[in-house]
Write a protein that holds these residues in place. Structure first.
Motif, PDB file in Angstrom:
ATOM      1  N   ASP A  50      -9.854   2.710   5.352  1.00 30.32           N
ATOM      2  CA  ASP A  50      -9.445   2.842   6.903  1.00 30.32           C
ATOM      3  C   ASP A  50      -9.830   1.404   7.660  1.00 30.32           C
ATOM      4  O   ASP A  50     -10.091   1.108   8.817  1.00 30.32           O
ATOM      5  CB  ASP A  50     -10.707   3.764   7.687  1.00 30.32           C
ATOM      6  CG  ASP A  50     -12.016   3.466   7.390  1.00 30.32           C
ATOM      7  OD1 ASP A  50     -12.396   2.604   6.814  1.00 30.32           O
ATOM      8  OD2 ASP A  50     -12.639   4.207   8.294  1.00 30.32           O
ATOM      9  N   LEU A  61      -4.296   8.332   9.224  1.00 28.17           N
ATOM     10  CA  LEU A  61      -4.001   6.910   8.846  1.00 28.17           C
ATOM     11  C   LEU A  61      -2.802   6.366   9.316  1.00 28.17           C
ATOM     12  O   LEU A  61      -2.611   5.395   9.781  1.00 28.17           O
ATOM     13  CB  LEU A  61      -4.674   6.670   7.511  1.00 28.17           C
ATOM     14  CG  LEU A  61      -5.936   6.304   7.261  1.00 28.17           C
ATOM     15  CD1 LEU A  61      -6.178   6.453   5.849  1.00 28.17           C
ATOM     16  CD2 LEU A  61      -6.704   5.324   8.023  1.00 28.17           C
ATOM     17  N   ARG A  62      -1.847   7.183   9.034  1.00 25.34           N
ATOM     18  CA  ARG A  62      -0.478   6.882   9.057  1.00 25.34           C
ATOM     19  C   ARG A  62      -0.301   6.583  10.518  1.00 25.34           C
ATOM     20  O   ARG A  62       0.555   5.843  11.130  1.00 25.34           O
ATOM     21  CB  ARG A  62       0.609   7.868   8.531  1.00 25.34           C
ATOM     22  CG  ARG A  62       0.669   7.779   6.969  1.00 25.34           C
ATOM     23  CD  ARG A  62       1.680   8.578   6.280  1.00 25.34           C
ATOM     24  NE  ARG A  62       1.333   9.987   6.452  1.00 25.34           N
ATOM     25  CZ  ARG A  62       0.841  10.390   5.180  1.00 25.34           C
ATOM     26  NH1 ARG A  62       0.714   9.795   4.257  1.00 25.34           N
ATOM     27  NH2 ARG A  62       0.601  11.836   5.364  1.00 25.34           N
ATOM     28  N   LEU A 114       0.156   4.340   0.548  1.00 25.96           N
ATOM     29  CA  LEU A 114       0.122   5.268   1.979  1.00 25.96           C
ATOM     30  C   LEU A 114       0.959   4.775   3.114  1.00 25.96           C
ATOM     31  O   LEU A 114       1.474   5.653   3.732  1.00 25.96           O
ATOM     32  CB  LEU A 114      -1.385   5.478   2.327  1.00 25.96           C
ATOM     33  CG  LEU A 114      -1.768   6.611   3.296  1.00 25.96           C
ATOM     34  CD1 LEU A 114      -0.989   7.799   3.088  1.00 25.96           C
ATOM     35  CD2 LEU A 114      -3.341   6.527   3.686  1.00 25.96           C
ATOM     36  N   SER A 115       0.334   3.617   3.595  1.00 24.48           N
ATOM     37  CA  SER A 115       1.065   3.347   4.821  1.00 24.48           C
ATOM     38  C   SER A 115       2.488   2.337   4.659  1.00 24.48           C
ATOM     39  O   SER A 115       2.866   2.389   6.093  1.00 24.48           O
ATOM     40  CB  SER A 115      -0.174   2.147   5.328  1.00 24.48           C
ATOM     41  OG  SER A 115      -0.414   1.233   4.462  1.00 24.48           O
ATOM     42  N   TYR A 117      -8.385  15.240   2.822  1.00 26.49           N
ATOM     43  CA  TYR A 117      -7.719  14.002   2.654  1.00 26.49           C
ATOM     44  C   TYR A 117      -6.391  14.297   3.117  1.00 26.49           C
ATOM     45  O   TYR A 117      -5.771  12.998   3.633  1.00 26.49           O
ATOM     46  CB  TYR A 117      -7.723  13.704   1.328  1.00 26.49           C
ATOM     47  CG  TYR A 117      -9.322  13.166   0.830  1.00 26.49           C
ATOM     48  CD1 TYR A 117      -9.693  11.857   1.142  1.00 26.49           C
ATOM     49  CD2 TYR A 117     -10.157  13.879   0.015  1.00 26.49           C
ATOM     50  CE1 TYR A 117     -10.908  11.425   0.913  1.00 26.49           C
ATOM     51  CE2 TYR A 117     -11.447  13.639  -0.453  1.00 26.49           C
ATOM     52  CZ  TYR A 117     -11.677  12.336   0.059  1.00 26.49           C
ATOM     53  OH  TYR A 117     -13.248  11.961  -0.349  1.00 26.49           O
ATOM     54  N   GLU A 118      -5.627  15.267   3.171  1.00 27.61           N
ATOM     55  CA  GLU A 118      -4.202  15.460   3.693  1.00 27.61           C
ATOM     56  C   GLU A 118      -4.306  14.940   5.176  1.00 27.61           C
ATOM     57  O   GLU A 118      -3.610  14.101   5.581  1.00 27.61           O
ATOM     58  CB  GLU A 118      -3.626  16.678   3.409  1.00 27.61           C
ATOM     59  CG  GLU A 118      -3.345  17.009   1.836  1.00 27.61           C
ATOM     60  CD  GLU A 118      -2.204  16.093   1.485  1.00 27.61           C
ATOM     61  OE1 GLU A 118      -1.459  15.579   2.447  1.00 27.61           O
ATOM     62  OE2 GLU A 118      -2.184  15.533   0.530  1.00 27.61           O
ATOM     63  N   ARG A 171      -3.323  -3.393   4.889  1.00 29.03           N
ATOM     64  CA  ARG A 171      -4.093  -2.384   4.753  1.00 29.03           C
ATOM     65  C   ARG A 171      -5.240  -3.006   3.675  1.00 29.03           C
ATOM     66  O   ARG A 171      -4.730  -3.340   2.688  1.00 29.03           O
ATOM     67  CB  ARG A 171      -3.625  -1.266   4.223  1.00 29.03           C
ATOM     68  CG  ARG A 171      -4.608  -0.115   4.218  1.00 29.03           C
ATOM     69  CD  ARG A 171      -4.193   1.185   3.757  1.00 29.03           C
ATOM     70  NE  ARG A 171      -5.273   2.541   3.554  1.00 29.03           N
ATOM     71  CZ  ARG A 171      -5.217   3.505   2.917  1.00 29.03           C
ATOM     72  NH1 ARG A 171      -3.937   3.553   2.000  1.00 29.03           N
ATOM     73  NH2 ARG A 171      -6.132   4.191   2.739  1.00 29.03           N
ATOM     74  N   ASN A 200     -12.002  12.769   6.882  1.00 30.33           N
ATOM     75  CA  ASN A 200     -12.081  13.380   5.586  1.00 30.33           C
ATOM     76  C   ASN A 200     -12.858  14.706   4.891  1.00 30.33           C
ATOM     77  O   ASN A 200     -12.600  15.704   4.376  1.00 30.33           O
ATOM     78  CB  ASN A 200     -11.937  12.274   4.492  1.00 30.33           C
ATOM     79  CG  ASN A 200     -10.986  11.401   4.498  1.00 30.33           C
ATOM     80  OD1 ASN A 200      -9.798  11.724   4.691  1.00 30.33           O
ATOM     81  ND2 ASN A 200     -11.370   9.911   4.074  1.00 30.33           N
ATOM     82  N   ASN A 249      -5.042  11.421   5.752  1.00 26.24           N
ATOM     83  CA  ASN A 249      -4.069  10.505   5.612  1.00 26.24           C
ATOM     84  C   ASN A 249      -2.910  10.557   6.544  1.00 26.24           C
ATOM     85  O   ASN A 249      -2.391   9.467   6.897  1.00 26.24           O
ATOM     86  CB  ASN A 249      -3.261  10.764   4.111  1.00 26.24           C
ATOM     87  CG  ASN A 249      -3.984  10.647   2.967  1.00 26.24           C
ATOM     88  OD1 ASN A 249      -5.006   9.680   2.886  1.00 26.24           O
ATOM     89  ND2 ASN A 249      -3.732  11.204   1.479  1.00 26.24           N
ATOM     90  N   ASP A 272       0.884  -1.244  -0.013  1.00 26.06           N
ATOM     91  CA  ASP A 272       0.056  -0.115  -0.040  1.00 26.06           C
ATOM     92  C   ASP A 272       0.815   1.062  -0.052  1.00 26.06           C
ATOM     93  O   ASP A 272       1.800   1.361   0.798  1.00 26.06           O
ATOM     94  CB  ASP A 272      -0.680  -0.113   1.166  1.00 26.06           C
ATOM     95  CG  ASP A 272      -1.520   1.150   1.476  1.00 26.06           C
ATOM     96  OD1 ASP A 272      -2.411   1.718   0.637  1.00 26.06           O
ATOM     97  OD2 ASP A 272      -1.490   1.928   2.530  1.00 26.06           O
TER      98      ASP A 272
END
Length: 564
Positions: A216, A193-194, A138-139, A186-187, A212, A181, A190, A136
């Motif tokens: 979420d 989420l991190r 993002l993560s 969305y920033e 992931r 969100n 994100n 993934d």
């Protein structure tokens, strides 16, 4: 540079530098030193003399092979026959150059460096493709594809072992994450989420595989959790990851998670089955209000399949005209005449007949369909309200329920605005009913949304009042107009002194705040009599009318048929 003569190394470096090659080199003259140098640094080339005391180019080439490095190997020597040089090249040597022939060596080096650059570009592309396919972005966690492969490998190994092995798979879903969100962008989502990933990794422990799944939603496979007690403990630790708020731009964001648990071998003998069953358990935890865990049970799969079929049909219900509204009158306590109606959604399925609202409305919420359906309900109700106004019933207000999912969407403001503009329905006659628990989920954000709605001229009703956890200080700050007393208190007011006392307090509190009170679920003359004595403002319930279609309601209003 595999070379026993330091002067030769110095001379070669000087000649390469004079020809514009910016190089770094290290001289070694034994297998041990060569192996060490290959381990410590990434090299582009190995240039080796052929014959040295106790070491030669063939031995050096073998050391390079054992290192696993793909490095071009060039023999630069004056003591090797052409036959030996050709034999070495068949064994993997890139080229052979006579020592001192720098004019030929430079083009060979440049050629091999171009080859190195090309191979590295290919390796980088391969690594990028691998990352996109299995991780993934993002993560940086494995995605579902890689996790499933890892779980299936573990299960294959377990099946080959002599004794049965147990393990736990958990699906973790952050509750109501959509609000982050929609409220902050969305920033921010994100970044949250991190941080959530960091906390989950920290609490999952060694040996757990984490991936992931989507948005979420995360998956944790824990081979060390072999009993329900251990699985329950791990699930609780994962939920505790959200016990402290996540700080974003100075704001404290409080999150909770729902966790579904499936265990091998009873709940599945392959990765796909385990993940599906854990997701079914997680959905069960969400239906129970979230912030909890649920172990998989076989009846969940049947329920999930049924829900999937129903959801598919529900997606087409609006377009096919299967949804319709009924209306229940809200009577004025002083005149006994309807002062408003509540629009109630119904669904007539072509094969199943009328589907109970408590079956499909939670499904619409869970799937997100409620946003589209809610917009349709509001437009349909306002259109009907405008029609009644044209027929002379211009005092009639229309109440529309707003779900938690709708209220969390900033587009609700646009939906209300365009609906009022397109239908011409007066804003002050539209009442948005929002449950107490929804309003109190994030009180500060709620106040902003309510003020924006009030600025449009609509009225706000707090539905199911008394069943949630309202703070009186927030109740004073909420820009609401109406408090609806939940029917659970009305039901036993003539037998239960506690319920009667609660209703007296609610009515007195509402009166002090200049709010209108509506009692719902009024079914008996005794309940009606008590509420009138306590000076409740409005009444709604089967004692006066069940929800009916618009035409029948209009006939009864004109006939004055709501007397008790």
């Amino acid at each position: 540079m595999v070379e026993d003569n330091e002067d030769d190394v110095f001379l070669l470096n000087a000649q390469l530098s004079a020809r514009g090659l910016d190089t770094y080199s290290e001289r070694v003259d034994s297998a041990h030193d060569l192996a060490r140098a290959l381990e410590e640094r990434e090299w582009d080339l190995v240039i080796s003399d052929h014959a040295m005391p106790g070491f030669d180019s063939a031995s050096a080439l073998e050391v390079v092979r054992r290192s696993g490095r793909d490095i071009p190997f060039i023999i630069y020597s004056g003591k090797i026959s052409d036959h030996m040089a050709f034999s070495a090249m068949r064994n993997g040597v890139a080229d052979y150059v006579q020592k001192g022939n720098i004019a030929r060596l430079v083009p060979v080096i440049e050629r091999e460096l171009r080859g190195v650059e090309t191979r590295r570009a290919v390796q980088t592309a391969d690594a990028r493709i691998h990352a996109l396919a299995f991780f993934d972005t993002l993560s940086a966690l494995p995605n579902q594809t890689l996790l499933r492969a890892q779980i299936d490998d573990w299960l294959d190994s377990a099946r080959r072992s002599a004794e049965a092995r147990h393990a736990t798979l958990l699906v973790v879903d952050i509750d109501r994450f959509l609000r982050i969100n929609t409220s902050f962008g969305y920033e921010a989502g994100n970044a949250v989420l991190r941080e959530a990933v960091r906390r989950l990794i920290d609490r999952a422990g060694d040996g757990a595989m984490i991936a992931r799944l989507s948005g979420d939603r995360f998956c944790v496979f824990a081979p060390a959790c072999t009993t329900r007690a251990l699985a329950s403990g791990l699930a609780q630790r994962l939920m505790d990851a959200f016990a402290t708020p996540i700080i974003k731009d100075g704001l404290e964001l409080f999150l909770t998670a729902s966790v579904g648990v499936a265990m091998t071998p009873d709940d599945g003998d392959d990765a796909q089955s385990l993940i599906m069953n854990a997701e079914a358990a997680m959905a069960s935890a969400k239906r129970s209000g979230g912030n909890g865990l649920s172990f998989y049970a076989r009846e969940m799969s049947a329920s999930s399949a049924e829900k999937l079929v129903l959801e598919t049909h529900l997606r087409h219900a609006v377009q096919r005209g299967e949804l319709f509204l009924n209306y229940q009158p809200i009577l004025n306590g002083q005149t006994g005449r309807p002062s408003g109606v509540e629009a109630l959604l119904r669904w007539k399925h072509p094969q199943r007949g009328v589907v109970a609202p408590d079956r499909f409305i939670p499904l619409a919420d869970e799937s997100g369909l409620i946003v589209e359906i809610g917009a349709w309900v509001m437009r349909e109700a306002c259109t009907q309200g405008k029609r009644w106004h044209r027929q002379g019933m211009d005092d009639l207000s229309v109440s529309v329920n707003v779900s938690a999912v709708q209220f969390a969407q900033p587009r609700l403001l646009e939906t209300v605005r365009t609906t009022l503009e397109d239908t011409g329905f007066p804003p002050e006659k539209l009442v948005l009913e929002i449950t107490e628990s929804v309003l109190m989920k994030d009180a500060e954000t709620t106040i902003g949304m309510l003020k924006a709605l009030k600025n449009m001229g609509v009225r706000i009703s707090m539905d199911d009042f008394g069943t949630g956890y309202s703070s009186l200080s927030y109740l004073k700050r909420f820009p609401i107009d109406i408090v609806k007393i939940d029917k659970s208190f009305v039901r036993d007011i003539n037998e239960d002194e506690d319920d009667a006392a609660i209703i007296r307090v609610i009515i007195a509190l509402a009166r002090s705040l200049r709010l209108t009170t509506v009692a719902e679920g009024v079914e008996t003359p005794e309940q009606y009599g008590f509420l009138r004595r306590e000076q409740c403002d409005r009444f709604q319930g089967y004692l006066f009318s069940r929800p009916v279609d618009a035409d029948l309601l209009e006939q009864r209003i004109r006939a004055g048929g709501f007397d008790v």
